[in-house]
Design a protein around this motif. Sequence first.
Motif, short mmCIF file in Angstrom:
data_model
loop_
_atom_site.label_atom_id
_atom_site.label_comp_id
_atom_site.label_asym_id
_atom_site.label_seq_id
_atom_site.Cartn_x
_atom_site.Cartn_y
_atom_site.Cartn_z
N SER A 207 0.83 -1.20 0.00
CA SER A 207 0.00 0.00 0.00
C SER A 207 0.86 1.25 0.00
N VAL A 208 2.05 1.18 0.59
CA VAL A 208 2.95 2.33 0.61
C VAL A 208 3.53 2.56 -0.78
N ILE A 209 3.75 1.49 -1.51
CA ILE A 209 4.22 1.64 -2.89
C ILE A 209 3.12 2.23 -3.76
N GLY A 210 1.86 1.94 -3.43
CA GLY A 210 0.79 2.60 -4.17
C GLY A 210 -0.48 1.82 -4.35
N ILE A 211 -0.41 0.48 -4.25
CA ILE A 211 -1.63 -0.32 -4.39
C ILE A 211 -1.61 -1.44 -3.36
N GLY A 212 -2.55 -1.40 -2.44
CA GLY A 212 -2.57 -2.36 -1.34
C GLY A 212 -3.20 -3.67 -1.77
N LEU A 213 -2.38 -4.69 -1.97
CA LEU A 213 -2.90 -5.97 -2.47
C LEU A 213 -3.92 -6.60 -1.52
N PRO A 214 -3.69 -6.61 -0.20
CA PRO A 214 -4.72 -7.18 0.69
C PRO A 214 -6.05 -6.43 0.60
N LEU A 215 -6.00 -5.10 0.51
CA LEU A 215 -7.23 -4.33 0.41
C LEU A 215 -7.93 -4.58 -0.92
N VAL A 216 -7.19 -4.57 -2.01
CA VAL A 216 -7.81 -4.82 -3.32
C VAL A 216 -8.43 -6.21 -3.36
N ARG A 217 -7.75 -7.19 -2.79
CA ARG A 217 -8.31 -8.56 -2.76
C ARG A 217 -9.64 -8.57 -2.00
N ALA A 218 -9.69 -7.88 -0.86
CA ALA A 218 -10.93 -7.83 -0.09
C ALA A 218 -12.04 -7.14 -0.87
N LEU A 219 -11.72 -6.08 -1.59
CA LEU A 219 -12.72 -5.36 -2.36
C LEU A 219 -13.19 -6.20 -3.56
N LEU A 220 -12.29 -6.94 -4.17
CA LEU A 220 -12.70 -7.84 -5.24
C LEU A 220 -13.73 -8.85 -4.73
N ARG A 221 -13.49 -9.36 -3.53
CA ARG A 221 -14.44 -10.32 -2.96
C ARG A 221 -15.80 -9.65 -2.72
N GLU A 222 -15.78 -8.37 -2.33
CA GLU A 222 -17.04 -7.68 -2.07
C GLU A 222 -17.88 -7.50 -3.33
N VAL A 223 -17.22 -7.45 -4.48
CA VAL A 223 -17.98 -7.33 -5.74
C VAL A 223 -18.13 -8.68 -6.43
N GLY A 224 -17.85 -9.76 -5.70
CA GLY A 224 -18.15 -11.10 -6.19
C GLY A 224 -17.07 -11.75 -7.02
N LEU A 225 -15.82 -11.32 -6.85
CA LEU A 225 -14.73 -11.88 -7.65
C LEU A 225 -13.67 -12.51 -6.76
N ASP A 226 -13.02 -13.52 -7.30
CA ASP A 226 -11.88 -14.15 -6.66
C ASP A 226 -10.61 -13.58 -7.28
N VAL A 227 -9.55 -13.40 -6.48
CA VAL A 227 -8.33 -12.82 -7.00
C VAL A 227 -7.76 -13.63 -8.16
N ALA A 228 -8.00 -14.96 -8.17
CA ALA A 228 -7.49 -15.78 -9.26
C ALA A 228 -8.08 -15.38 -10.61
N GLN A 229 -9.24 -14.74 -10.59
CA GLN A 229 -9.87 -14.32 -11.84
C GLN A 229 -9.13 -13.16 -12.51
N VAL A 230 -8.31 -12.44 -11.78
CA VAL A 230 -7.52 -11.37 -12.41
C VAL A 230 -6.07 -11.80 -12.64
N TRP A 231 -5.74 -13.05 -12.32
CA TRP A 231 -4.41 -13.55 -12.59
C TRP A 231 -4.24 -14.03 -14.03
N SER A 232 -5.31 -14.35 -14.70
CA SER A 232 -5.17 -14.93 -16.03
C SER A 232 -6.14 -14.29 -17.00
N GLY A 233 -5.78 -14.31 -18.29
CA GLY A 233 -6.68 -13.84 -19.32
C GLY A 233 -6.85 -12.33 -19.37
N ASN A 234 -5.92 -11.57 -18.75
CA ASN A 234 -6.06 -10.12 -18.78
C ASN A 234 -5.63 -9.57 -20.12
N VAL A 235 -6.21 -8.42 -20.46
CA VAL A 235 -5.91 -7.76 -21.73
C VAL A 235 -4.97 -6.60 -21.45
N GLY A 236 -3.83 -6.51 -22.10
CA GLY A 236 -2.88 -5.44 -21.87
C GLY A 236 -3.27 -4.17 -22.57
#
Length: 236
Positions: A207-236
């Motif tokens: 989070s000090v570098i700029g993006i808090g991975l634990p917080l983003v993971r928790a927010l993804l869960r709140e909108v119905g997503l698992d973190v594994a869903q953003v690990w693959s198949g992303n569009v650059g």
Amino acid sequence: MASSVAARPGDPGPGGAVVPVRFILASASPARLSVLRAAGVEPSVRVSSVDEDAVAAALPPGTGPTEVVAALARAKAVDVAGGLSTHPHGPGMPEDAVVVGCDSMLHIDGRLQGKPHTVEAARARWTTMAGRSGDLLTGHAVLRIADGRVVAEAEGVCSTTVRFGTPSPPELEAYLASREPLEVAGAFTLDGLGGWFVDGLEGDPSSVIGIGLPLVRALLREVGLDVAQVWSGNVG
């Protein structure tokens, strides 16, 4: 953590297969991009046109520092989501994606400090914060897009205490001359030259570098997503 959710669950596909979701980072920060790439995400980058000072000024008098950071993160996510359908480098609003807005500010001496922008301002900040501690507030807003529309959102703020060292006068002047601290929240970095002057942390380093991975993971869960869903198949 403050959140607002009207979730549409991101259930796994047939047989439990992970259904990939496009990750859109609403930030131009190279540090945030680096953290995400190291964590297995290759996001699309879209930069908001939000006037941060105007957003902060429009908030009600007495708005607390956590609420300010959350409001800025949400404003950036909303701005980027609203522009997806007309973005010149994309075909339009994606069918399934998340937009993640970010904001960070240092809270010290009862005041929020964003980017100093000038050498003089950065020098003044380091004069007051050297040898002391401050709280780096990092806010994220996650907007879930499905079937071409925003169907859920969540937002939150995490706080990490940063213990600053005391650079010598020549060290401080060399750091200011590098211009690194001019365009970063609180006039310091953890992952760059400023790391020499951070004595310790209490909280989440990402989070000090700029993006808090634990917080983003928790927010993804709140909108119905698992973190594994953003690990693959992303569009650059």
